[in-house]
Design an enzyme around this catalytic site. Structure first.
Site, PDB file in Angstrom:
ATOM      1  N   HIS B  59       0.838  -1.212   0.000  1.00 54.25           N
ATOM      2  CA  HIS B  59       0.000   0.000   0.000  1.00 54.25           C
ATOM      3  C   HIS B  59       0.870   1.258   0.000  1.00 54.25           C
ATOM      4  O   HIS B  59       1.293   1.741   1.048  1.00 54.25           O
ATOM      5  CB  HIS B  59      -0.906  -0.030   1.234  1.00 54.25           C
ATOM      6  CG  HIS B  59      -2.041   0.930   1.155  1.00 54.25           C
ATOM      7  ND1 HIS B  59      -3.284   0.630   1.645  1.00 54.25           N
ATOM      8  CD2 HIS B  59      -2.129   2.176   0.641  1.00 54.25           C
ATOM      9  CE1 HIS B  59      -4.092   1.661   1.439  1.00 54.25           C
ATOM     10  NE2 HIS B  59      -3.408   2.612   0.841  1.00 54.25           N
ATOM     11  N   LEU B  62       2.389   6.650  -4.883  1.00 52.82           N
ATOM     12  CA  LEU B  62       3.572   7.239  -5.518  1.00 52.82           C
ATOM     13  C   LEU B  62       3.224   8.488  -6.316  1.00 52.82           C
ATOM     14  O   LEU B  62       4.108   9.139  -6.853  1.00 52.82           O
ATOM     15  CB  LEU B  62       4.273   6.202  -6.396  1.00 52.82           C
ATOM     16  CG  LEU B  62       4.818   4.981  -5.634  1.00 52.82           C
ATOM     17  CD1 LEU B  62       5.559   4.050  -6.582  1.00 52.82           C
ATOM     18  CD2 LEU B  62       5.738   5.400  -4.487  1.00 52.82           C
ATOM     19  N   ARG B  63       1.932   8.818  -6.383  1.00 55.73           N
ATOM     20  CA  ARG B  63       1.456  10.114  -6.906  1.00 55.73           C
ATOM     21  C   ARG B  63       1.737  10.371  -8.387  1.00 55.73           C
ATOM     22  O   ARG B  63       1.455  11.462  -8.866  1.00 55.73           O
ATOM     23  CB  ARG B  63       2.036  11.265  -6.081  1.00 55.73           C
ATOM     24  CG  ARG B  63       1.658  11.228  -4.619  1.00 55.73           C
ATOM     25  CD  ARG B  63       0.176  11.445  -4.401  1.00 55.73           C
ATOM     26  NE  ARG B  63      -0.152  11.525  -2.978  1.00 55.73           N
ATOM     27  CZ  ARG B  63      -1.138  10.837  -2.408  1.00 55.73           C
ATOM     28  NH1 ARG B  63      -1.905  10.042  -3.127  1.00 55.73           N
ATOM     29  NH2 ARG B  63      -1.388  10.951  -1.124  1.00 55.73           N
ATOM     30  N   ASN B  93      -5.112   5.648  -7.205  1.00 56.98           N
ATOM     31  CA  ASN B  93      -5.795   6.961  -7.165  1.00 56.98           C
ATOM     32  C   ASN B  93      -4.896   8.096  -7.623  1.00 56.98           C
ATOM     33  O   ASN B  93      -4.686   9.081  -6.923  1.00 56.98           O
ATOM     34  CB  ASN B  93      -6.364   7.237  -5.770  1.00 56.98           C
ATOM     35  CG  ASN B  93      -5.294   7.332  -4.703  1.00 56.98           C
ATOM     36  OD1 ASN B  93      -4.186   6.842  -4.893  1.00 56.98           O
ATOM     37  ND2 ASN B  93      -5.617   7.967  -3.590  1.00 56.98           N
ATOM     38  N   ASP B 153      -8.667   2.279  -3.518  1.00 59.02           N
ATOM     39  CA  ASP B 153      -8.204   2.888  -2.262  1.00 59.02           C
ATOM     40  C   ASP B 153      -8.241   4.417  -2.290  1.00 59.02           C
ATOM     41  O   ASP B 153      -7.894   5.045  -3.273  1.00 59.02           O
ATOM     42  CB  ASP B 153      -6.786   2.451  -1.927  1.00 59.02           C
ATOM     43  CG  ASP B 153      -6.310   3.102  -0.653  1.00 59.02           C
ATOM     44  OD1 ASP B 153      -6.886   2.799   0.400  1.00 59.02           O
ATOM     45  OD2 ASP B 153      -5.405   3.953  -0.718  1.00 59.02           O
ATOM     46  N   HIS B 180     -10.730  -0.489   0.605  1.00 57.04           N
ATOM     47  CA  HIS B 180     -10.666   0.633   1.561  1.00 57.04           C
ATOM     48  C   HIS B 180     -12.040   0.647   2.232  1.00 57.04           C
ATOM     49  O   HIS B 180     -13.018   1.113   1.641  1.00 57.04           O
ATOM     50  CB  HIS B 180     -10.386   1.922   0.789  1.00 57.04           C
ATOM     51  CG  HIS B 180     -10.540   3.182   1.592  1.00 57.04           C
ATOM     52  ND1 HIS B 180      -9.506   4.045   1.835  1.00 57.04           N
ATOM     53  CD2 HIS B 180     -11.620   3.735   2.197  1.00 57.04           C
ATOM     54  CE1 HIS B 180      -9.937   5.074   2.542  1.00 57.04           C
ATOM     55  NE2 HIS B 180     -11.223   4.906   2.784  1.00 57.04           N
ATOM     56  N   ASP B 306       0.740   2.669   3.650  1.00 59.35           N
ATOM     57  CA  ASP B 306      -0.173   3.734   3.195  1.00 59.35           C
ATOM     58  C   ASP B 306       0.589   5.059   3.068  1.00 59.35           C
ATOM     59  O   ASP B 306       0.067   6.135   3.365  1.00 59.35           O
ATOM     60  CB  ASP B 306      -1.379   3.882   4.133  1.00 59.35           C
ATOM     61  CG  ASP B 306      -2.508   4.682   3.480  1.00 59.35           C
ATOM     62  OD1 ASP B 306      -2.394   5.035   2.292  1.00 59.35           O
ATOM     63  OD2 ASP B 306      -3.513   4.958   4.174  1.00 59.35           O
ATOM     64  N   HIS B 310       2.048  14.480   0.567  1.00 58.98           N
ATOM     65  CA  HIS B 310       1.193  15.631   0.271  1.00 58.98           C
ATOM     66  C   HIS B 310       2.026  16.900   0.290  1.00 58.98           C
ATOM     67  O   HIS B 310       2.944  17.043   1.098  1.00 58.98           O
ATOM     68  CB  HIS B 310       0.058  15.754   1.295  1.00 58.98           C
ATOM     69  CG  HIS B 310      -1.029  14.750   1.099  1.00 58.98           C
ATOM     70  ND1 HIS B 310      -1.776  14.674  -0.053  1.00 58.98           N
ATOM     71  CD2 HIS B 310      -1.485  13.767   1.907  1.00 58.98           C
ATOM     72  CE1 HIS B 310      -2.650  13.689   0.049  1.00 58.98           C
ATOM     73  NE2 HIS B 310      -2.493  13.113   1.229  1.00 58.98           N
ATOM     74  N   GLY B 325      -3.419  11.759   5.056  1.00 60.56           N
ATOM     75  CA  GLY B 325      -2.315  10.883   4.676  1.00 60.56           C
ATOM     76  C   GLY B 325      -0.991  11.359   5.221  1.00 60.56           C
ATOM     77  O   GLY B 325      -0.829  12.543   5.538  1.00 60.56           O
TER      78      GLY B 325
END
Lengths: 311, 431
Positions: B59, B62-63, B93, B153, B180, B306, B310, B325
Site C-alpha cells: 500500500h 507514488l502520486r 488513485n 483505495d 478501503h 499507506d 502531500h 495521509g
C-alpha cells in the site's frame, strides 16, 4: 493570556477577571454621552470573518471602537480550499500590515488554533470568534456575564443547554466555562444531536426536557440550523418543536427566578415560542448588550493590561 | 555488471550465530562463517545486524501520474529502498486514475526506469474510482504491468453489487481485491475518529462502525464468491473481531495495518495540526493496542505503509481543508521495532513474516519474501537493531515531507537493501 482561542483551559481566576472587567466597563460607560475610552488608542484590531455573522462582527467592532482602537473588518468568502489565498497567508499578511489583534470567525474547527500557531513569532493576539463546531469563547463569556447579572454567583447553579449540542460551538464553550465557574450543566437533546464522546463531559445528559426544567436556574436554547432539519437528525421541525422546543407551557415549569437565554438568531416557534422569547425573564437582548462589554474586556486583557505582551 | 556482495557477521532473522552471506549473480551463493571476500566483492561489515528478506509494501501512493510535485515513481522508489523495501504496490488513485492498461503500464515502466525496487501498479476496481462500473480488470491483468491487485483505495467500493462482481470476476485473474473499508454514508464530512476527541474538538466523527460494517459485508461477499479479499489499513478493534470470525470460517481474507495506526492515537489531535490527519483516522489507545496484538497473533496479516505524500500547502492549513495521509516508507521498520519488537510482541523472525513473507504471498510475488538460504534470490534488507535516530522529514527521499514523526527518536535503522544481489540503498544513501 496571549490569545483567546477556547473556553477550555481557562481558569476560574481568569474568567472572573474578564467578567469583572466587563462589569466595570459597562458601568464606566453607563450614562456617558460619548461612549469612548482611550484605552486602545493606536492599536489595530482586524476582524476576519469567513462566515456571515452580523451580530458577532458588529459586537467586536463596537468593542474595539469604544476603546478607540482602529478596527478594520475583512470579510473573506469561502474557505481556503482552491479559493485563492490560504488562511495562513491571509494571517501573515494582516499581521505584517500591523494588526495587533486578529479576530477570526471560520467554518473549520481549529482555525483559530492554526492561526495562533502561524502567528507564534509575532506579537499579534488571536481571538476566536467561532471556529466550526469547536468553540465560541466570547459567546460563553457573555452568557456567563448575563446570567451572573441576574443570578449572582454561578457556583452551584444548574444551567440547562437544550438542542443541537453535536454541532454547537456555543454549547462546547459554555460547558467549559460554566463548569469552570462551579455551575452544573444539564444537557437536553435527542440522541442524534449529542456527540458520541459526551459521556466523558462533566455534564448530565437527558432526553426529557420537562423533567429538567423545574430544577434549572437558567436554560439556554440552542439554535437549530436549517441544514440539520433536512439532515435526518430528527423526523421533522414540528416533532422537534414538540419534543424540545421551549413552549409557554414548558417555560412555566421553570422556577420563578430562572432565566432564559438564546445565542441567536432565534427561530421563533421552533426551539423557542415567540411569547417566551419576549418574556421578561428572556435575556436575549441583555446577551447582545453584554456581548460588547465582554469583548471589550477580552481586548483589554489581551492588548492593554499590564503584562499583556509577556503573559 | 553483476555485483558480488559479501555481508559480514549478520544474524539471519536476528537468530543464531553471526554468519557471512555472499550474494553473487543475483542469488545467495553461500552462507558460512569466515567467507573470504572474492576479488572485487563489495564487503559490507554488518557485525550484529539483522538480515531479513526485502520488505514488500502492499500500500503505497507514488502520486505519479498527476502529483509529481509531491512524489514520483523515482523518488518514491528511493524512499522505499531506503526504508528496506524491495517491492511496492502503487495505488491507483492517481490523476489520471490507473484504471486502464495505458496508465498501469506507464507506472510499471517508470518503476523499471527508476531501477531501484519492483514497482507493481495496483489497478482501479471501478472506472475513475467512481464505484459505478468495473474497470477493465482483465486488460490490466493481461497488460505488461501484470496487475494482480485491484483497489479503489482512497474510496470504498461501496455498492455491494459492484463489490460482489469485482470479487467474482477477479477469481479468473488470480487477483485480489483490496478494499478501503469506509461506508461513505456513515462518513459524510468525517474528520476524525468519532469519540471523545472529535466531540471535544468539534470535528465531524468517522465512526469505527463505518469500517467494521463494510469489512463484515465484504467478508461475507468474498466467502459467497469464493474470492480473495484484502482489507486495507485496519484501524478499529471491532474490525479485528470481524476478521477473526471470517478467518475461522475459512474466508480467503487478509488484512494490513499501518505503522501509524500501531503507534499514534487521536490524542495527537489537540493542536489541529493536519500532519496527524489520515484516513482512516487515528483512533484510541485501545484500538492501537488491539491492532498490535492482532498483528502478533496473525489475525492482521501484515504491515503496509499507506505512504501518502502531500504538498505543504495541502497540509499546512485548516484541519478540514487538509488532505489525509502521511509519509511512511522510511519510518515503517522503526515504528514496527518500537511498537512490536521492543515490547516483545514480535521477534525479528516475525518481522520478516509481517513485512515481507505474508505481503509477498498475498500479492503472489514468487521472488519476494523468500527464505534466506543458498540459491534463493539475494533480495535482502539489513537492519541495525541497536541504532537510534531522529526523524527529519526534510531529509527523506520523498519530495513531500509530511511525517507525523518529526523530531521523534526511533529505534532500529535499515543499513542496506539488496534487490536480486544489487545494493540499492546503503547507510541512508541510494546506490
Amino acid at each position: 493570556m496571549k490569545h483567546l482561542l477556547a473556553a477550555e483551559g481557562l481558569d476560574r481566576d481568569t474568567v472572573t477577571d474578564l467578567l469583572d472587567t466587563a462589569d466595570e466597563l459597562k458601568h464606566t460607560l453607563l450614562g456617558r454621552e460619548v461612549r469612548k475610552l482611550p484605552t486602545l488608542r493606536g492599536r489595530t484590531v482586524i476582524t476576519v470573518f469567513y462566515e456571515n455573522s452580523t451580530r458577532t462582527r458588529v459586537s467586536f467592532e463596537l468593542a474595539g471602537k469604544w476603546m478607540s482602537a482602529d478596527v478594520i473588518n475583512v470579510s473573506a468568502g469561502g474557505s481556503s480550499v482552491g479559493k485563492g489565498e490560504s488562511l495562513r497567508d491571509t494571517a501573515l499578511t494582516l499581521t505584517a500590515a500591523g494588526a495587533d489583534c486578529v479576530i477570526i470567525r471560520h467554518p473549520a474547527s481549529g482555525a483559530a488554533h492554526r492561526l495562533a500557531h502561524w502567528l507564534a513569532d509575532t506579537p499579534a493576539a488571536v481571538v476566536n470568534a467561532g471556529d466550526g463546531m469547536h468553540e465560541h469563547p466570547t459567546q460563553a463569556l457573555l452568557d456567563a456575564a448575563t446570567m451572573r447579572e441576574k443570578l449572582g454567583s454561578l457556583d452551584g447553579r444548574r444551567i440547562g443547554i437544550v438542542g443541537d449540542v453535536l454541532h454547537s460551538r456555543v454549547a462546547r464553550s459554555n460547558v467549559h466555562l460554566l463548569t469552570c465557574l462551579g455551575a452544573e450543566v444539564a444537557i437536553v437533546a435527542p440522541p442524534t444531536l449529542l456527540p458520541s464522546g459526551i459521556g466523558t463531559w462533566p455534564v448530565t445528559v437527558s432526553h426529557e426536557i420537562d423533567a429538567e426544567l423545574p430544577s434549572l436556574d437558567a436554560v439556554m436554547m440552542l439554535r437549530v440550523q436549517a441544514e440539520r432539519m433536512h439532515g435526518g437528525f430528527f423526523p421533522s421541525a414540528r416533532e422537534y418543536a414538540i419534543g424540545y422546543g421551549l413552549s409557554e407551557a414548558r417555560a412555566a415549569l421553570l422556577p420563578e427566578h430562572a432565566v432564559i437565554l438564546h445565542p441567536g438568531p432565534m427561530l421563533r416557534g421552533m426551539e423557542i415560542a415567540s411569547r417566551v422569547a419576549d418574556a421578561p425573564n428572556a435575556l436575549v437582548t441583555d446577551q447582545v448588550a453584554n456581548g460588547v462589554h465582554v469583548r471589550m474586556a477580552v481586548l483589554y486583557h489581551l492588548l492593554a493590561s499590564e503584562g499583556a505582551e509577556s503573559a | 555488471m553483476p555485483e558480488t556482495v559479501l555481508l559480514k557477521g549478520v544474524r539471519r532473522y536476528g537468530e543464531g550465530e553471526p554468519v557471512d552471506v555472499l550474494a553473487a549473480e543475483g542469488v545467495i551463493a553461500e552462507i558460512a562463517q569466515g567467507i573470504t571476500p572474492p576479488e572485487g566483492a563489495d564487503v559490507i561489515d554488518a557485525e550484529g545486524h539483522v538480515l531479513l528478506p526485502g520488505f514488500v509494501d502492499l500500500h503505497t501512493h507514488l502520486r505519479e501520474p498527476g502529483r509529481e510535485d509531491t512524489e514520483t515513481v523515482a523518488t518514491g522508489s528511493a524512499a522505499a529502498a531506503l526504508g528496506g523495501y524491495t517491492a511496492v504496490f502503487a495505488m491507483a488513485n492517481t490523476d489520471p486514475v490507473a484504471d486502464t492498461a495505458v496508465v498501469v503500464e506507464h507506472v510499471r515502466r517508470a518503476g523499471e526506469a527508476a531501477g531501484l525496487v519492483d514497482v507493481h501498479p495496483v489497478g482501479a476496481v471501478t472506472v475513475g474510482l467512481k464505484g459505478e462500473k468495473l474497470a477493465e480488470l482483465g486488460t490490466m491483468a493481461e497488460s505488461a504491468a501484470r496487475v494482480r491487485m485491484f483497489s479503489d483505495d482512497g474510496l470504498c467500493v461501496h455498492d455491494p453489487l459492484i463489490m460482489r462482481r469485482a470479487l467474482e470476476y477477479s477469481r479468473a485473474l488470480g487477483a485480489v481485491i483490496a478494499q478501503h473499508a469506509e461506508e461513505p454514508r456513515l462518513t459524510v464530512g468525517a474528520q476524525a475518529h468519532e469519540g471523545t476527541q472529535a466531540a471535544r474538538l468539534g470535528l465531524a466523527g468517522w465512526p469505527a462502525s463505518a469500517e467494521e460494517s463494510i469489512v463484515a459485508r465484504d467478508c461475507i461477499l468474498a466467502a459467497h464468491a469464493a474470492a480473495r479479499l484484502h482489507i486495507c489499513h485496519v484501524s478499529a478493534s471491532g474490525t479485528v473481531d470481524v476478521l477473526r470470525w471470517a478467518k475461522q470460517r475459512g474466508t480467503q481474507v487478509s488484512a494490513e495495518v499501518t505503522p501509524h495506526h500501531l503507534l499514534l492515537t487521536h490524542d495527537r489531535l489537540d493542536t489541529y495540526d493536519p500532519v496527524n490527519k489520515v484516513n482512516p483516522p487515528l483512533r484510541t489507545g485501545a484500538d492501537a493496542k488491539t491492532l498490535r496484538e492482532a498483528l502478533a497473533e496473525g489475525v492482521v496479516d501484515c504491515v503496509a505503509t499507506d505512504h501518502a505524500p502531500h504538498a505543504e500547502q495541502d497540509k499546512d492549513c485548516e484541519w478540514q481543508a487538509a488532505r489525509p495521509g502521511m509519509l511512511g516508507l522510511q519510518t515503517a521498520l522503526s515504528i514496527v521495532a518500537e511498537t512490536m519488537v521492543r515490547p516483545g510482541l514480535l521477534t525479528w523472525r516475525d518481522v520478516a513474516r509481517v513485512m515481507s513473507e505474508r505481503p509477498a504471498e498475498i500479492a503472489r510475488l514468487a521472488d519476494q519474501g523468500r527464505p534466506i538460504a543458498e540459491g534463493e534470490p539475494a533480495t535482502l534488507t539489513l537492519v541495525d537493531p541497536d541504532a537510534r535516530w531522529t526523524v527529519r522529514g526534510a531529509e527523506f527521499a520523498s519530495i513531500a515531507a509530511n511525517t507525523p514523526y518529526e523530531g521523534m527518536e526511533l529505534p532500529a535503522r535499515v543499513t542496506a537493501t539488496l534487490l536480486r544481489g544489487r545494493v540499492i540503498a546503503r547507510d541512508g544513501r541510494i546506490r
